[in-house]
Design an enzyme around this catalytic site. Structure first.
Site, mmCIF file in Angstrom:
data_model
loop_
_atom_site.group_PDB
_atom_site.id
_atom_site.type_symbol
_atom_site.label_atom_id
_atom_site.label_comp_id
_atom_site.label_asym_id
_atom_site.label_seq_id
_atom_site.Cartn_x
_atom_site.Cartn_y
_atom_site.Cartn_z
ATOM 1 N N SER A 144 27.066 -19.667 -10.719
ATOM 2 C CA SER A 144 25.734 -18.694 -10.281
ATOM 3 C C SER A 144 25.772 -18.351 -9.278
ATOM 4 O O SER A 144 26.646 -19.240 -7.900
ATOM 5 C CB SER A 144 24.890 -18.823 -11.238
ATOM 6 O OG SER A 144 23.644 -17.483 -10.248
ATOM 7 N N TYR A 156 17.188 -24.418 -12.213
ATOM 8 C CA TYR A 156 18.245 -23.629 -12.396
ATOM 9 C C TYR A 156 19.252 -23.990 -11.187
ATOM 10 O O TYR A 156 20.560 -24.370 -11.804
ATOM 11 C CB TYR A 156 17.945 -22.137 -12.943
ATOM 12 C CG TYR A 156 19.018 -21.200 -13.350
ATOM 13 C CD1 TYR A 156 19.537 -21.972 -14.171
ATOM 14 C CD2 TYR A 156 19.281 -20.190 -12.288
ATOM 15 C CE1 TYR A 156 20.401 -20.380 -14.793
ATOM 16 C CE2 TYR A 156 20.119 -19.217 -12.414
ATOM 17 C CZ TYR A 156 20.969 -19.591 -13.881
ATOM 18 O OH TYR A 156 22.218 -18.926 -14.360
HETATM 19 N N1 NAP Z 1 23.060 -12.970 -16.291
HETATM 20 C C1 NAP Z 1 22.564 -13.066 -14.519
HETATM 21 O O1 NAP Z 1 22.054 -12.811 -13.858
HETATM 22 C C2 NAP Z 1 22.871 -14.327 -14.907
HETATM 23 C C3 NAP Z 1 23.770 -14.807 -13.258
HETATM 24 C C4 NAP Z 1 24.441 -16.592 -12.795
HETATM 25 C C5 NAP Z 1 24.298 -17.101 -14.129
HETATM 26 N N2 NAP Z 1 24.614 -16.761 -15.725
HETATM 27 C C6 NAP Z 1 24.908 -17.158 -16.574
HETATM 28 O O2 NAP Z 1 25.707 -16.916 -17.260
HETATM 29 C C7 NAP Z 1 25.661 -17.196 -18.710
HETATM 30 C C8 NAP Z 1 25.438 -16.562 -19.995
HETATM 31 O O3 NAP Z 1 24.432 -15.895 -20.022
HETATM 32 P P1 NAP Z 1 23.906 -14.980 -19.482
HETATM 33 O O4 NAP Z 1 23.374 -14.024 -18.233
HETATM 34 O O5 NAP Z 1 24.795 -13.603 -20.680
HETATM 35 O O6 NAP Z 1 23.028 -14.666 -20.783
HETATM 36 P P2 NAP Z 1 22.316 -14.580 -22.577
HETATM 37 O O7 NAP Z 1 22.947 -13.130 -22.715
HETATM 38 O O8 NAP Z 1 21.232 -14.602 -22.771
HETATM 39 O O9 NAP Z 1 22.920 -15.486 -23.298
HETATM 40 C C9 NAP Z 1 23.205 -16.632 -23.027
HETATM 41 C C10 NAP Z 1 24.365 -17.447 -23.985
HETATM 42 O O10 NAP Z 1 24.049 -18.555 -23.858
HETATM 43 C C11 NAP Z 1 23.888 -19.426 -25.546
HETATM 44 N N3 NAP Z 1 23.257 -20.595 -25.690
HETATM 45 C C12 NAP Z 1 22.549 -21.059 -25.200
HETATM 46 N N4 NAP Z 1 21.946 -22.440 -25.057
HETATM 47 C C13 NAP Z 1 22.833 -22.623 -26.236
HETATM 48 C C14 NAP Z 1 23.546 -23.851 -26.575
HETATM 49 N N5 NAP Z 1 22.538 -25.051 -26.154
HETATM 50 N N6 NAP Z 1 24.269 -24.133 -27.045
HETATM 51 C C15 NAP Z 1 25.607 -22.977 -27.257
HETATM 52 N N7 NAP Z 1 24.743 -21.603 -26.990
HETATM 53 C C16 NAP Z 1 24.063 -21.534 -25.954
HETATM 54 C C17 NAP Z 1 23.041 -18.488 -26.001
HETATM 55 O O11 NAP Z 1 23.453 -18.542 -27.387
HETATM 56 P P3 NAP Z 1 22.330 -18.645 -28.832
HETATM 57 O O12 NAP Z 1 21.229 -18.246 -28.368
HETATM 58 O O13 NAP Z 1 23.322 -18.341 -29.620
HETATM 59 O O14 NAP Z 1 23.245 -20.588 -28.907
HETATM 60 C C18 NAP Z 1 24.045 -17.327 -25.563
HETATM 61 O O15 NAP Z 1 24.907 -16.311 -26.298
HETATM 62 C C19 NAP Z 1 24.541 -18.630 -18.873
HETATM 63 O O16 NAP Z 1 25.278 -19.560 -17.989
HETATM 64 C C20 NAP Z 1 23.706 -18.455 -17.161
HETATM 65 O O17 NAP Z 1 23.476 -19.007 -16.690
HETATM 66 C C21 NAP Z 1 23.614 -15.282 -15.781
#
Ligand code: NAP
Length: 235
Positions: A144, A156
């Site tokens: 991130s 985080y």
């Molecule tokens: N959105 C942003 O602004 C942003 C910015 C920088 C980095 N990120 C990173 O991008 C990644 C994806 O996030 P996103 O933004 O796409 O959010 P999201 O739509 O909430 O997706 C998060 C994913 O992680 C999965 N997950 C959470 N806990 C888990 C576990 N214990 N085992 C397996 N799967 C798990 C969830 O699936 P289930 O709940 O079905 O398990 C979901 O598919 C994350 O690592 C996040 O930190 C996001």
């Protein structure tokens, strides 16, 4: 999305956190680019719906996996090999955030976040290294912007610094195997990551295109980091 040109030789991308947001968008883009995908997360019904959308189990294999469980991660890798015979790229993307402030959130939330974002990513590396060694494949981790600059009171942000370090540690460890390592470092992206969805943010498709860029480079090109902010982001 299956076409008459589909073959069992098509490369295989395994994605954790594929049930939503960046992971699901990456699966859609990868399928359009001709990859087969392994979709891993805890929400099996959502993975199965995405699998159907992407052409069914011969193109997109849904595997229930809690990334904090070593048993689940081993089964995920095994099911990928049983289903598709190879893993060419593994995208350790599962993760979630928390409130800023060391007096915010519960300690249970902290525990799950650290286990998911840090330990879970490490377990995905460990579970997929043998198959990636066989394929001279590609490992990608979602860090991130928060893994590049420290945010006040943000555990985080600390977990994402650990992921950034993990990418470089893996790159050095895997040097000589032919495995490439890419850190994906998104800025604010409009996904269910946020309870209150942001404006002026990137879209999940914007990050997915960066992943596809990295995995479609020639074998001698190792794109190590891709840091992407929305044009409007201040921090
Ligand atoms: N959105 C942003 O602004 C942003 C910015 C920088 C980095 N990120 C990173 O991008 C990644 C994806 O996030 P996103 O933004 O796409 O959010 P999201 O739509 O909430 O997706 C998060 C994913 O992680 C999965 N997950 C959470 N806990 C888990 C576990 N214990 N085992 C397996 N799967 C798990 C969830 O699936 P289930 O709940 O079905 O398990 C979901 O598919 C994350 O690592 C996040 O930190 C996001």
């Amino acid at each position: 999305m299956s076409t008459e040109n589909d073959t069992a030789e098509d490369r295989v991308l395994l994605i954790t956190g594929a049930s939503s947001g960046i992971g699901a968008a990456t699966a859609r883009h990868a399928c359009r680019a001709g990859w087969r995908v392994v979709l891993a997360a805890r929400s099996l019904e959502r993975l199965q719906a995405l699998s159907q959308e992407l052409g069914g189990a011969t193109r997109a294999l849904a595997v229930r996996c809690d990334v904090t469980s070593w048993e689940d991660q081993q089964r995920m890798a095994a099911e990928a090999l049983i289903g598709f015979g190879r893993i060419d790229a593994a995208f350790a993307n599962a993760g979630f955030g928390g409130a800023r402030g060391f007096l915010k959130d519960t300690v249970e939330h902290w525990r799950e976040m650290v286990l998911t974002n840090v330990y879970g990513a490490a377990l995905t590396i460990r579970a997929t290294i043998p198959a990636l060694t066989d394929s001279r494949g590609h490992l990608l981790l979602t860090s991130s912007v928060a893994g590049r600059r420290v945010l006040p009171g943000s555990l985080y942000s600390v977990t994402k610094h650990a992921v950034t370090a993990m990418g470089e540690a893996a790159r050095q460890d895997l040097n000589g195997t032919g495995i490439r390592v890419t850190l994906i470092e998104p800025g604010m992206t409009d996904t269910p990551f946020f309870d209150q969805r942001p404006t002026d943010a990137l879209q999940d498709d914007d990050i997915a295109r960066a992943v596809i860029y990295a995995i479609c480079q020639p074998a001698h090109v190792d794109v190590n980091e891709i840091l992407i902010r929305p044009t409007a982001q201040q921090g």
